[in-house]
Design a protein around this motif. Structure first.
Motif, short mmCIF file in Angstrom:
data_model
loop_
_atom_site.label_atom_id
_atom_site.label_comp_id
_atom_site.label_asym_id
_atom_site.label_seq_id
_atom_site.Cartn_x
_atom_site.Cartn_y
_atom_site.Cartn_z
N GLU A 426 36.44 41.29 50.64
CA GLU A 426 36.59 40.92 49.23
C GLU A 426 35.60 41.69 48.36
O GLU A 426 35.91 42.07 47.23
CB GLU A 426 36.39 39.41 49.04
CG GLU A 426 37.42 38.54 49.73
CD GLU A 426 38.86 38.86 49.30
OE1 GLU A 426 39.06 39.41 48.21
OE2 GLU A 426 39.78 38.57 50.08
N ASP A 429 36.99 45.15 47.81
CA ASP A 429 38.07 45.10 46.81
C ASP A 429 37.50 44.93 45.41
O ASP A 429 37.99 45.52 44.44
CB ASP A 429 39.02 43.94 47.13
CG ASP A 429 39.85 44.21 48.38
OD1 ASP A 429 39.90 45.38 48.80
OD2 ASP A 429 40.45 43.26 48.92
N TYR A 430 36.44 44.13 45.29
CA TYR A 430 35.79 43.89 43.99
C TYR A 430 35.21 45.20 43.45
O TYR A 430 35.42 45.56 42.28
CB TYR A 430 34.68 42.84 44.18
CG TYR A 430 33.94 42.48 42.92
CD1 TYR A 430 34.33 41.39 42.15
CD2 TYR A 430 32.83 43.21 42.51
CE1 TYR A 430 33.65 41.04 41.00
CE2 TYR A 430 32.13 42.87 41.35
CZ TYR A 430 32.55 41.79 40.61
OH TYR A 430 31.87 41.45 39.47
N SER A 433 37.97 47.65 42.39
CA SER A 433 38.55 47.29 41.09
C SER A 433 37.62 47.69 39.96
O SER A 433 38.05 48.23 38.93
CB SER A 433 38.82 45.78 41.03
OG SER A 433 39.75 45.40 42.00
N ILE A 441 37.52 40.71 40.05
CA ILE A 441 37.42 39.27 40.36
C ILE A 441 37.19 39.11 41.85
O ILE A 441 37.91 39.69 42.66
CB ILE A 441 38.71 38.53 39.95
CG1 ILE A 441 38.97 38.68 38.44
CG2 ILE A 441 38.62 37.06 40.34
CD1 ILE A 441 40.31 38.18 38.01
N LYS A 443 37.85 37.32 44.81
CA LYS A 443 38.92 36.39 45.13
C LYS A 443 38.44 35.22 45.99
O LYS A 443 37.43 35.32 46.69
CB LYS A 443 40.04 37.14 45.87
CG LYS A 443 40.73 38.18 45.01
CD LYS A 443 41.71 38.97 45.85
CE LYS A 443 42.27 40.15 45.06
NZ LYS A 443 43.03 41.06 45.91
N LYS A 444 39.20 34.14 45.92
CA LYS A 444 38.89 32.95 46.70
C LYS A 444 38.96 33.27 48.19
O LYS A 444 39.88 33.93 48.67
CB LYS A 444 39.90 31.86 46.36
CG LYS A 444 39.71 30.57 47.14
CD LYS A 444 40.77 29.55 46.74
CE LYS A 444 40.66 28.28 47.56
NZ LYS A 444 41.68 27.30 47.20
N SER A 673 37.78 26.43 52.20
CA SER A 673 37.53 27.54 51.28
C SER A 673 36.06 27.54 50.90
O SER A 673 35.38 26.50 50.96
CB SER A 673 38.40 27.43 50.03
OG SER A 673 38.07 26.25 49.31
#
Length: 790
Positions: A426, A429-430, A433, A441, A443-444, A673
């Motif tokens: 994640e 990916d952050y 982006s 963002i 992500k969860k 989560s």
């Protein structure tokens, strides 16, 4: 003595001046009469001794024909330049030098009698292979670029290391194959290209002494100390965490000694903390700061005078102090850095700012015990090295910031290794982006279809134990003060003292009959607001002075109350948590090796742990229910071991408290989560929340129709709701009974309904204990207590 003695090489060495003499044969035909005459004289000298042209390996000939060799090499070693050039004539891969310039002789002489000349960056194992590559070039025409710069490291008369670069002139050499030399084919060459380090292969293609080297090499040598020092600084600063290396600073100082030519030079560092406007010491082995002296940190204004402060911090320019003693007298105590240097016996110094476009990051401090050797002139030499130091400090600063963040994450928001991969994914990916200009963002992070396991080893009656400790401390404090007032009453029979004794007796009676939650607060306020001011007032009375001293000495500085029994209680809780958590962590390493799963533990009044296992956590297509069953059995077994470990060390704790263990079984997979606000995992969804409700309340649950808690000392309670869980755990219990972890008695009980949760049951079984690790006997809890007390 032969040149080739004790030398393994594909080249059989022979000193020969044939190629040089061939050059003079051409010069003898020159139209310049002077050149022709000189060439003929050299050729006549050589013709008298054919061995000089034919070649020889006997070292004694070099001495016998020293005069003739000097004449032959006269043009190569010009007498006019002999005190300026650094030059030698020798044979390759050998320390034998048979002719050299005067400057080279002086350099070797100054190095000392015990100095041995050796090429520093020529690995011994590579000499053979490098000789083979030379043969490939000379005899077979392959253009192998094997050349690399070679260096001598030679100390001067003051012990300062100088670096000398060697450039070889091989114009006067020839290499010929001997009869035993294998012919090198294209196939051989191709094979050798990929096997530089395979010494056996090279020896197969080029056997020892299979070629003859005839001639000599001229080495043109240049002092490159400045360039090499700068390069060495650059190399030294590249690498991981050099501050842990105890030889780093010594080597770093040696480089600066070479660069500046000062043998007693020392290097120090200080960090500039802009936020607090202070200089701080750099932590690390051998790291010093001559600006700070023996202090850990110092405000910039207390470290420097106004001029030097402005020079370093505002202008980011270096300054020097060429004569500290002279400046010390002149400054008359108004220059803090001069005072600090003088106290350390430093006589001259240079302070250079380590700064980039963002401003000052630190200061490099170069000092000497000799006056004037460091000054504003040689300080200019730092211009060439500062970019590398700045770059290293920038990198170190970034590394430190990353390390600080890593420590915070590890200590405060630890991410378990089993799920770390998902956070990395994640985060990537952050960053991607963000780099692409998109809205980034995080992500969860959630894991579905995983199985939870929960267990706790809880301290029984912890609230009652703390209340008892508090009550005993308060009673002790009250009685101590009561005794003081009874003594004072005999000297000064004032009604107010009787009133205080009455109030104390009232508090004591209340503590003996019913201890309430606010009792501690009331009594503490009474001591602080009413008793202590009076005690300070009557301190002048000799009869109670010692008693009052003893009273105040018994008061803990941190909590401001008498803290004896409560301290024992708090220390016991802390020790229990520490030992149990440590044991669980060690056991967890074994469990992770069996199959990866998420694990977390919490210290409360005891130690709780959560585990989650499933396909979505492991990321691999490898999960099978067998791993869940294995982890459940492991958990039950470890809980038994923790119980045993606790009671074996119970006698070492200040207070003998009991513990009780419980396992909660939840056989339905659920989702979890990561909650960013709380930095921990939690269950997802309304149905899954039922699991969390049970976890929080079940250890306080009663057996249905009784006032008996489900968790009891000496027993492990396994709480569940499904018949299949009961069957599964009875199977594990039977196995652990066989292994003497658990006793033969088993009871199955129903639990009273909890809020929104019904139908819970529990298996309770006695743990079997040992008195110590060497004890082979098995005891129930009651038996163990009898044995311990016996």
């Amino acid at each position: 003595m032969d040149i080739n003695d004790n030398l393994e090489s594909p080249l059989k060495l022979q000193v020969s001046f044939n190629k040089l003499l061939q050059h003079y044969e051409k010069l003898a035909k020159s139209s310049d009469e002077f050149i022709t005459a000189k060439a003929k004289r050299i050729l006549k000298t050589a013709d008298a001794f054919p061995v000089l042209r034919e070649g020889f390996s006997d070292i004694s000939i070099l001495n016998e024909r020293k005069k003739e060799i000097g004449i032959i090499l006269q043009d190569s070693f010009s007498p006019v330049l002999t005190n300026n050039e650094i030059k030698t004539a020798s044979v390759p891969f050998h320390n034998l030098i048979f002719n050299s310039s005067e400057r080279f002789k002086n350099i070797i002489r100054n190095a000392g009698d015990d100095f041995e000349l050796e090429i520093k960056n020529m690995p011994k194992d590579d000499k053979y292979i490098i000789a083979c590559t030379i043969i490939l070039n000379f005899c077979y025409g392959y253009n192998l670029n094997f050349k690399r710069p070679f260096y001598y490291e030679i100390p001067d008369v003051n012990g300062i290391t100088h670096f000398y670069k060697i450039l070889y002139n091989a114009d006067f050499t020839e290499i010929v194959p001997n009869k035993n030399a294998p012919k090198i084919t294209q196939k051989d060459y191709d094979e050798l290209l990929d096997n530089f380090e395979n010494i056996e292969l090279w020896k197969e293609k080029f056997p020892p002494n299979s070629y003859t080297f005839k001639g000599f090499v001229i080495s043109n040598i240049f002092d490159v100390t400045d360039d090499q020092s700068i390069s060495n600084i650059k190399s030294t600063l590249i690498g991981e965490d050099k501050r842990k290396d105890d030889v780093f600073m010594e080597g770093f100082q040696d480089i600066f000694r070479s660069l500046l030519g000062i043998n007693d030079l020392k290097v120090g560092f200080s960090i500039y903390n802009e936020a607090d406007s202070v200089f701080e010491r750099v932590y690390g082995v051998g790291m010093k700061s001559f600006l700070l002296g023996d202090k850990e940190l110092l405000s910039c204004s207390d470290s420097l005078c106004s001029w030097s402060y402005n020079r370093l911090i505002k202008e980011n320019k270096y300054f020097s102090v060429s004569d500290v003693d002279k400046m010390y007298k002149k400054a008359k105590g108004h220059a803090p850095h001069i005072i600090t240097l003088h106290q350390q016996g430093i006589k001259s110094a240079i302070f250079a700012p380590i700064a980039n476009e963002d401003g000052l990051m630190g200061v490099i401090e170069i000092v000497s015990n000799k006056p004037q050797v460091l000054n504003s002139i040689n300080a200019n030499k730092l211009e060439d090295v500062m970019p590398f130091i700045i770059s290293a400090v920038e990198r170190s600063k970034n590394d430190e910031e990353n390390l600080i963040e890593a420590v915070i994450q590890k200590e405060c928001t630890s991410i378990h290794p089993s799920v770390h991969w998902r956070f990395v994914k994640e985060a990537k990916d952050y960053i991607k982006s963000e780099f692409n200009g998109e809205k980034a963002i995080f992500k969860k992070i959630a894991f579905d279809n995983i199985y939870p396991l929960y267990g706790q080893i809880d301290i029984k009656g912890s609230s009652e134990a703390r209340n008892k400790a508090t009550r005993l401390d308060l009673m002790l404090q009250l009685n101590t003060v009561k005794n003081i007032f009874e003594k004072v009453l005999e000297i000064e029979p004032l009604p107010i003292y009787e009133q205080y004794i009455f109030q104390i007796n009232k508090f004591l009676k209340g503590l003996n009959t019913h201890f309430q939650v606010d009792s501690e607060q009331q009594i503490s306020g009474f001591f602080k607001d009413e008793i202590e001011p009076v005690l300070k007032h009557i301190y002048t009375l000799k009869s109670v002075k010692e008693d009052i001293d003893a009273y105040f000495e018994s008061i803990d500085d941190k909590v401001n109350v008498l803290y004896n029994h409560r301290k024992d209680y708090d220390e016991t809780i802390a020790l229990i948590n520490k030992e149990m958590a440590s044991l669980l962590d060690r056991k967890q390493e074994e469990a992770q090796a069996m199959y990866p799963h998420y694990f977390e533990r919490f210290k409360t009044d005891g130690v709780e742990h959560n585990m989650y296992i499933g396909e979505s956590i492991t990321k691999e297509d490898s999960f099978n229910p067998i791993y869940l069953y294995n982890l459940r059995l492991w958990q039950l077994q470890v809980m038994c071991e923790m119980e045993n470990a606790y009671y074996q060390m119970q006698s070492e704790f200040p207070i003998a408290l009991d513990v009780a263990s419980m396992i909660l079984v939840f056989n339905q997979p659920l989702s979890i989560s990561f909650r960013m606000d709380e930095k921990q995992f939690d269950v997802d969804g309304t149905y899954n929340a039922r699991y969390e409700i049970v976890k929080k309340r079940v250890d306080k649950a009663y057996i249905k129709g009784t006032k008996e808690r489900v968790t009891q000392k000496g027993k492990i309670s396994i709480v569940y709701s499904q018949k299949q869980d009961e069957i599964e755990y009875l199977r594990y219990i039977k196995f652990l009974q066989e292994k003497k972890y658990l006793d033969t008695d088993i009871e199955i009980v129903e639990l009273q309904d909890l809020q929104a949760v019904t139908g819970l049951k529990a298996i309770r079984v006695n743990v079997l204990y040992h008195k110590n690790e060497d004890d082979k006997a098995f005891y129930t809890y009651d038996d163990l207590m009898k044995e311990i007390k016996a």
